[in-house]
Design an enzyme around this catalytic site. Structure first.
Site, PDB file in Angstrom:
ATOM      1  N   GLY A   1       0.875  -1.041  -0.023  1.00  0.00           N
ATOM      2  CA  GLY A   1       0.038  -0.177  -0.010  1.00  0.00           C
ATOM      3  C   GLY A   1       0.865   1.349   0.090  1.00  0.00           C
ATOM      4  O   GLY A   1       0.121   2.271  -0.095  1.00  0.00           O
ATOM      5  N   ASP A   2       2.032   1.434   0.231  1.00  0.00           N
ATOM      6  CA  ASP A   2       3.058   2.488   0.359  1.00  0.00           C
ATOM      7  C   ASP A   2       4.376   1.968   0.073  1.00  0.00           C
ATOM      8  O   ASP A   2       5.277   2.423   0.798  1.00  0.00           O
ATOM      9  CB  ASP A   2       2.681   3.314   1.706  1.00  0.00           C
ATOM     10  CG  ASP A   2       3.485   4.561   1.535  1.00  0.00           C
ATOM     11  OD1 ASP A   2       3.884   4.998   0.509  1.00  0.00           O
ATOM     12  OD2 ASP A   2       3.958   5.118   2.762  1.00  0.00           O
ATOM     13  N   LEU A   3       4.536   1.197  -1.047  1.00  0.00           N
ATOM     14  CA  LEU A   3       5.789   0.705  -1.448  1.00  0.00           C
ATOM     15  C   LEU A   3       6.648   1.351  -2.254  1.00  0.00           C
ATOM     16  O   LEU A   3       6.989   1.332  -3.250  1.00  0.00           O
ATOM     17  CB  LEU A   3       5.580  -1.005  -1.915  1.00  0.00           C
ATOM     18  CG  LEU A   3       6.624  -1.828  -2.048  1.00  0.00           C
ATOM     19  CD1 LEU A   3       7.138  -2.056  -0.625  1.00  0.00           C
ATOM     20  CD2 LEU A   3       6.071  -3.038  -2.630  1.00  0.00           C
TER      21      LEU A   3
ATOM     22  N   ASN B   1      10.459   2.303   2.426  1.00  0.00           N
ATOM     23  CA  ASN B   1       9.748   1.387   3.449  1.00  0.00           C
ATOM     24  C   ASN B   1      10.224  -0.112   2.918  1.00  0.00           C
ATOM     25  O   ASN B   1       9.435  -1.216   3.177  1.00  0.00           O
ATOM     26  CB  ASN B   1       8.175   1.486   3.043  1.00  0.00           C
ATOM     27  CG  ASN B   1       7.340   2.504   3.962  1.00  0.00           C
ATOM     28  OD1 ASN B   1       8.016   2.988   4.495  1.00  0.00           O
ATOM     29  ND2 ASN B   1       6.503   3.105   3.361  1.00  0.00           N
TER      30      ASN B   1
END
Length: 246
Positions: A154-156, A160
């Site tokens: 979702g926020d790659l 991260n």
């Protein structure tokens, strides 16, 4: 926020345990003020200065997308969570076009509240809702096509992701998971300045997970998905030079 982070990491760990630190729990400190919550997971020594190799990284990412299964068969997530500090509306929906329109509009409204009105921008966004999303996303579930809801981080972006120094394998964290069209995950890679925005990452991923039909709309779908991540950036960093115009 911490409950969402814990549940996101727990879902990832169930599918690809070598790809994430093992989550252990979340909670609230007894201290009344300031109100403080925590999330606990394994401590892992990692190389955070070099992004993981395209082959190793995309192998693990493809495994996540291909082997995960939505518990409802729909798009969404079982608990609320946040993209950064931004709440995501994740109620289950059988239609990917409907689900994505809802989450994108939520971020758009928050972005306007953060950075102020811009009539031309608002007009174009309405065109995206009424014309672009139906044209690009509805065909994924039309003419007999089935679209599998896949678990996404979702926020790659590279902030991260890292390399586990003990195993040499890639590892991801700080997730904002839900069940989505797998190509949504690549939307953030289309942002200018993101480390994964390199041809070899897209090609390695496509070798393992070919683009969805209609293939001719693949690049346009990624551009559409990138809008959500651009809006998240504008909310998190108000007034960021050039991002809103982009």
């Amino acid at each position: 926020m911490m409950e969402g982070e814990y549940n996101s990491m727990q879902e990832l760990y169930k599918v690809v345990p070598s790809f994430v630190p093992k989550p252990h729990g979340w909670g609230k400190f007894q201290l009344e003020s300031p109100e403080t919550h925590f999330f606990l997971c394994d401590f892992i020594e990692m190389d955070h200065h070099t992004i993981p190799s395209p082959s190793a990284f995309c192998t693990q990412l493809a495994k996540l997308h291909l082997t995960s299964t939505s518990p409802t068969g729909q798009f969404g997530f079982h608990v609320p969570n946040c993209h950064g500090a931004i709440p995501q509306p994740l109620a289950w929906d059988p239609s990917w076009a409907s689900f994505f329109a809802r989450i994108l509009e939520s971020f758009f409204r928050r972005e306007l509240a953060t950075n102020g009105p811009w009539p031309a921008y608002e007009e174009k966004f309405q065109e995206i809702l009424t014309n672009v999303i139906p044209q690009l996303l509805a065909p994924l579930q039309a003419e007999g096509r089935e679209l599998k809801p896949c678990l996404v981080h979702g926020d790659l972006w590279e902030g991260n992701a890292a390399t586990n120094l003990a195993t040499g394998e890639p590892i991801i964290f700080d997730a904002a998971c839900f069940y989505a069209h797998n190509e949504y995950e690549l939307g953030t890679w289309r942002r200018r300045g993101v480390g994964f925005n390199r041809r070899e990452y897209f090609e390695e991923y496509k070798r393992r997970v070919p683009p969805s039909e209609p293939v001719a709309q693949y690049e346009d779908r990624l551009r559409l998905y990138a809008l959500k991540f651009l809006m998240a950036h504008m909310i998190g960093w108000p007034g960021a030079l050039g991002v809103r115009e982009e």
